[in-house]
Design a protein around this motif. Sequence first.
Motif, PDB file in Angstrom:
ATOM      1  N   MET A   1       0.850  -1.170   0.000  1.00 10.04           N
ATOM      2  CA  MET A   1       0.000   0.000   0.000  1.00 10.04           C
ATOM      3  C   MET A   1       0.895   1.232   0.000  1.00 10.04           C
ATOM      4  N   ARG A   2       1.026   1.872  -1.118  1.00  9.87           N
ATOM      5  CA  ARG A   2       1.910   3.029  -1.245  1.00  9.87           C
ATOM      6  C   ARG A   2       1.052   4.259  -1.489  1.00  9.87           C
ATOM      7  N   ALA A   3       1.363   5.325  -0.783  1.00  7.29           N
ATOM      8  CA  ALA A   3       0.589   6.556  -0.959  1.00  7.29           C
ATOM      9  C   ALA A   3       1.445   7.739  -0.564  1.00  7.29           C
ATOM     10  N   PRO A   4       1.370   8.818  -1.318  1.00  6.51           N
ATOM     11  CA  PRO A   4       2.120  10.019  -0.934  1.00  6.51           C
ATOM     12  C   PRO A   4       1.473  10.685   0.274  1.00  6.51           C
ATOM     13  N   LEU A   5       2.245  11.405   1.021  1.00  8.87           N
ATOM     14  CA  LEU A   5       1.736  12.141   2.180  1.00  8.87           C
ATOM     15  C   LEU A   5       1.339  13.532   1.737  1.00  8.87           C
ATOM     16  N   ARG A   6       0.282  13.615   0.984  1.00  4.70           N
ATOM     17  CA  ARG A   6      -0.146  14.890   0.406  1.00  4.70           C
ATOM     18  C   ARG A   6      -0.540  15.907   1.464  1.00  4.70           C
ATOM     19  N   GLY A   7      -1.092  15.443   2.566  1.00  4.05           N
ATOM     20  CA  GLY A   7      -1.573  16.345   3.606  1.00  4.05           C
ATOM     21  C   GLY A   7      -0.500  17.245   4.194  1.00  4.05           C
ATOM     22  N   VAL A   8       0.740  16.809   4.169  1.00  4.75           N
ATOM     23  CA  VAL A   8       1.833  17.619   4.704  1.00  4.75           C
ATOM     24  C   VAL A   8       2.719  18.167   3.589  1.00  4.75           C
ATOM     25  N   GLY A   9       2.291  18.004   2.366  1.00  9.60           N
ATOM     26  CA  GLY A   9       3.041  18.541   1.235  1.00  9.60           C
ATOM     27  C   GLY A   9       4.335  17.803   0.952  1.00  9.60           C
ATOM     28  N   ALA A  10       4.446  16.560   1.392  1.00  6.31           N
ATOM     29  CA  ALA A  10       5.663  15.779   1.170  1.00  6.31           C
ATOM     30  C   ALA A  10       5.447  14.781   0.043  1.00  6.31           C
ATOM     31  N   ASP A  11       6.490  14.551  -0.708  1.00  7.94           N
ATOM     32  CA  ASP A  11       6.435  13.564  -1.782  1.00  7.94           C
ATOM     33  C   ASP A  11       7.134  12.292  -1.299  1.00  7.94           C
ATOM     34  N   LEU A  12       6.536  11.645  -0.302  1.00  5.84           N
ATOM     35  CA  LEU A  12       7.094  10.437   0.286  1.00  5.84           C
ATOM     36  C   LEU A  12       6.150   9.274   0.047  1.00  5.84           C
ATOM     37  N   THR A  13       6.736   8.085  -0.064  1.00  4.65           N
ATOM     38  CA  THR A  13       5.910   6.890  -0.202  1.00  4.65           C
ATOM     39  C   THR A  13       5.895   6.143   1.125  1.00  4.65           C
ATOM     40  N   VAL A  14       4.771   5.521   1.410  1.00  5.88           N
ATOM     41  CA  VAL A  14       4.568   4.779   2.655  1.00  5.88           C
ATOM     42  C   VAL A  14       4.101   3.376   2.308  1.00  5.88           C
ATOM     43  N   ALA A  15       4.633   2.388   3.026  1.00  6.44           N
ATOM     44  CA  ALA A  15       4.180   1.007   2.849  1.00  6.44           C
ATOM     45  C   ALA A  15       3.970   0.389   4.218  1.00  6.44           C
ATOM     46  N   VAL A  16       3.054  -0.568   4.273  1.00 10.14           N
ATOM     47  CA  VAL A  16       2.772  -1.303   5.496  1.00 10.14           C
ATOM     48  C   VAL A  16       3.113  -2.763   5.252  1.00 10.14           C
ATOM     49  N   ARG A  17       3.870  -3.361   6.168  1.00  7.60           N
ATOM     50  CA  ARG A  17       4.247  -4.775   6.033  1.00  7.60           C
ATOM     51  C   ARG A  17       3.912  -5.491   7.338  1.00  7.60           C
ATOM     52  N   THR A  18       2.999  -6.420   7.252  1.00  6.76           N
ATOM     53  CA  THR A  18       2.638  -7.273   8.382  1.00  6.76           C
ATOM     54  C   THR A  18       2.579  -8.696   7.872  1.00  6.76           C
ATOM     55  N   GLY A  19       2.181  -9.605   8.728  1.00  6.54           N
ATOM     56  CA  GLY A  19       2.032 -10.995   8.309  1.00  6.54           C
ATOM     57  C   GLY A  19       0.930 -11.174   7.283  1.00  6.54           C
ATOM     58  N   ASP A  20       0.016 -10.218   7.202  1.00  4.78           N
ATOM     59  CA  ASP A  20      -1.106 -10.308   6.259  1.00  4.78           C
ATOM     60  C   ASP A  20      -0.846  -9.629   4.918  1.00  4.78           C
ATOM     61  N   THR A  21       0.323  -9.030   4.752  1.00  2.64           N
ATOM     62  CA  THR A  21       0.633  -8.321   3.515  1.00  2.64           C
ATOM     63  C   THR A  21       0.749  -9.321   2.362  1.00  2.64           C
ATOM     64  N   PRO A  22      -0.003  -9.115   1.289  1.00  2.00           N
ATOM     65  CA  PRO A  22       0.063 -10.031   0.144  1.00  2.00           C
ATOM     66  C   PRO A  22       1.468 -10.085  -0.477  1.00  2.00           C
ATOM     67  N   GLN A  23       1.801 -11.224  -1.031  1.00  2.40           N
ATOM     68  CA  GLN A  23       3.119 -11.440  -1.627  1.00  2.40           C
ATOM     69  C   GLN A  23       3.431 -10.405  -2.710  1.00  2.40           C
ATOM     70  N   ARG A  24       2.464 -10.035  -3.524  1.00  3.54           N
ATOM     71  CA  ARG A  24       2.725  -9.069  -4.598  1.00  3.54           C
ATOM     72  C   ARG A  24       3.120  -7.698  -4.031  1.00  3.54           C
ATOM     73  N   GLU A  25       2.543  -7.306  -2.884  1.00  4.65           N
ATOM     74  CA  GLU A  25       2.932  -6.041  -2.253  1.00  4.65           C
ATOM     75  C   GLU A  25       4.336  -6.138  -1.656  1.00  4.65           C
ATOM     76  N   ARG A  26       4.668  -7.296  -1.109  1.00  6.42           N
ATOM     77  CA  ARG A  26       6.018  -7.506  -0.568  1.00  6.42           C
ATOM     78  C   ARG A  26       7.052  -7.398  -1.688  1.00  6.42           C
ATOM     79  N   GLN A  27       6.755  -7.992  -2.822  1.00  8.23           N
ATOM     80  CA  GLN A  27       7.676  -7.933  -3.956  1.00  8.23           C
ATOM     81  C   GLN A  27       7.781  -6.516  -4.501  1.00  8.23           C
ATOM     82  N   ALA A  28       6.676  -5.783  -4.505  1.00  6.90           N
ATOM     83  CA  ALA A  28       6.700  -4.395  -4.971  1.00  6.90           C
ATOM     84  C   ALA A  28       7.599  -3.549  -4.079  1.00  6.90           C
ATOM     85  N   MET A  29       7.593  -3.823  -2.772  1.00  5.34           N
ATOM     86  CA  MET A  29       8.465  -3.091  -1.846  1.00  5.34           C
ATOM     87  C   MET A  29       9.931  -3.341  -2.153  1.00  5.34           C
ATOM     88  N   LEU A  30      10.245  -4.567  -2.565  1.00  5.84           N
ATOM     89  CA  LEU A  30      11.633  -4.886  -2.898  1.00  5.84           C
ATOM     90  C   LEU A  30      12.082  -4.162  -4.157  1.00  5.84           C
TER      91      LEU A  30
END
Length: 87
Positions: A1-30
Amino acid sequence: MRAPLRGVGADLTVAVRTGDTPQRERQAMLRKPPDILITTPESLYLMLTSRAQDLFYGVRWCIIDEIHAVASSKRGAHLALTLERLV
């Protein structure tokens, strides 16, 4: 789950990784590591002992929320050992 932090005017990406994170999202993070990673102590350990450890190359900060909830338990001791791997 990647999303910019638009609310603070930053161009940053955020990801969440837990035991429930789908494999395709884990690979995208890599392929494209996020600027900010939110994870659990257990997932952090698994990432640091796998191919995903490359995500942490050049890490400058680690913020631990609610550490008091695990500090006096086996889970807290395990977290402390895991964090030493970041150094």
